[in-house]
Design a protein around this motif. Sequence first.
Motif, PDB file in Angstrom:
ATOM      1  N   UNK A 136       0.863  -1.174   0.000  1.00 47.61           N
ATOM      2  CA  UNK A 136       0.000   0.000   0.000  1.00 47.61           C
ATOM      3  C   UNK A 136       0.901   1.226   0.000  1.00 47.61           C
ATOM      4  N   UNK A 137       0.699   2.113  -0.975  1.00 50.53           N
ATOM      5  CA  UNK A 137       1.569   3.281  -1.130  1.00 50.53           C
ATOM      6  C   UNK A 137       0.773   4.571  -0.977  1.00 50.53           C
ATOM      7  N   UNK A 138       1.376   5.540  -0.291  1.00 51.15           N
ATOM      8  CA  UNK A 138       0.775   6.865  -0.123  1.00 51.15           C
ATOM      9  C   UNK A 138       1.797   7.928  -0.483  1.00 51.15           C
ATOM     10  N   UNK A 139       1.326   9.000  -1.081  1.00 50.55           N
ATOM     11  CA  UNK A 139       2.180  10.151  -1.404  1.00 50.55           C
ATOM     12  C   UNK A 139       1.624  11.384  -0.701  1.00 50.55           C
ATOM     13  N   UNK A 140       2.509  12.135  -0.039  1.00 52.11           N
ATOM     14  CA  UNK A 140       2.110  13.313   0.731  1.00 52.11           C
ATOM     15  C   UNK A 140       2.878  14.536   0.235  1.00 52.11           C
TER      16      UNK A 140
END
Length: 462
Positions: free
Chosen positions: A439-443
Motif C-alpha cells: 500500500x503506497x501513499x504520497x504526501x
Amino acid sequence: MVKQKTIQNEISLTGVGLHTGKEVKMTFKPAPINNGFTFVRVDLEGSPIIEADANYVVNTQRGTNLEKLGVKIQTSEHVLAAFVGCDVDNVIIELNESEPPIMDGSSKYFVEAIEKAGVVEQEAERKYYVVKEVISFVDETTGSEILVMPSDDYQVTAMVDFGTKVLGTQNATMKSITDFKKEIADARTFSFLHELETLLDNGLIKGGDLNNAIVYVDKEISEATMENLKVAFGKDKISVKPNGILDNLTLHYPNEAARHKLLDVVGDLALIGIRIKGKVIANKPGHFVNTQFAKKMSKIIKIEQKNQIPVYDLNLEPLMDIHKIMSILPHRPPFLLIDRIIEMSDTHVVGMKNVTMNENFFVGHFPDAPVMPGVLIVEAMAQSGGILVLSTVPDPENYLTYFMKIDNVKFKYKVLPGDTLIFKCELITPIRRGICHMQAHAYANGRLVAEAELMAQIAKKQ
C-alpha cells in the motif's frame, strides 16, 4: 517496539455449537504478519474466508454473528476474546460448521489450546490505535453505553444491571490484558430462565447443557417447565440452588456474569482490527452495542489513518542519498523519480522527491500551468517500493523491477513545482518469490495527494 505474534503450532478442538447443536471441529493455524484473525469455512466449496471485521456483523441475537458473501460465522466472540487475551495478533481459524464449539461457555478451553500451541513473535511491529479523546456509543433503546478514554494500557470495565433480584448489579474490571487468562477467561456465559424457555420453545439452543451456561432463575418454575428442562438437558433431576441458579454448576466468582460480559466486550472489540491503547467502560454491554461501538471505532481509525500525515526531519542525513539509490535502482534521469530514502524496515520504506520546474515532464505537461502527472507520482511511489524489494537480494544491481498490478489509485490534490513529495510504502503481505504487494501513499504540503495498491516483481537481468 512490540512485535506481532502468532501461534507456533496448529491445534484442533472439537465440541458442539450452542445454537446449532452440531458437532464441530475447529483448528487454529499460524498466520502471516498483518493477517489478523480470519475464519475459514473448510466445509464449503473453495474454503471461503471471513475476516474478523466489525463491518461483517449482521446479527447480534444470542452472539456476534458475521457474514461475508453469504458465508456465516456464528458466536465468534469467545474465540476472539481468547486470542486477544493471549496477546496474539494473527491466526487462521478453520471450522467445518458455522459455529465454534461452545465448550463450557467461556474462553478457558481456547486459551488452554493457544498456550499448548505456543505463541511466537513475528518480524513486524504491532500497530496500535492510541485513544486521544473520549469516543462513545449509546443505544438509546436500552440505555447501554460504551466509551473509551485515553490510557497507556488496554483496560476494560463492565457494569451490568438486569433489574432482577437474582443477579442484581455487578461490576468487573480488567486492568491489563495480562489479567485476562487468570481473571476473565473462565467466566461462563449465562441466561435467565425466561430467555431459556423462549429459546428452547423455538429450537434455538440445541447444543446447551447445564455445564456450558449459568441459568439464573428469575421466575417461579412450573412443573411443565421443569420437565422441559429435564428433557432439553438430558437430566433426571433439576433443582434451583439457594443462590438462584440451576444446579450442576458452581459459580467461579460472585460476579461471574459481569466478568463474562467483560469477556464478550474484549471479543467483540477484537473486530475493530487493531489493538487499542485506551480504557473501555461498558455500561450494560451487549453484542449489539459492543459491535456498533466497534464499527464506529473502526471507521474513526480508518479515517484518521488515511489522513495521518507522517512527519520527517528532512534536515537529517538520509538513509540513502541519490548515489546509493542509483546503485540499487536501474532507473536513470529523467526517469529516476526519487531523491532520497529517509527510512526503511523489513515491512516499509519512506522515500522523497523534490519537484522543481526543471523536470523534463513540465516541458509538455501544461507548461503554462505545470502539474506533475499522476502516473509519474505512481511511478515514484513504485520506485520507493522497488528499493524495499531490491534490498532483499544481495546483488540488487543485477535485478529489474516490473509492475504486476495497480489497484485503487486515487489522486487527491495537484502536485506543483516547489512541492516536496514524501512516499510511504507498506507491505500488505510478506515478500515472497520476489513479489512485493504494498500500500503506497504520497504526501505533499501536509496532506495526502495520492494513494495506490501496488504489486511488483523483481527479475534477474537477462
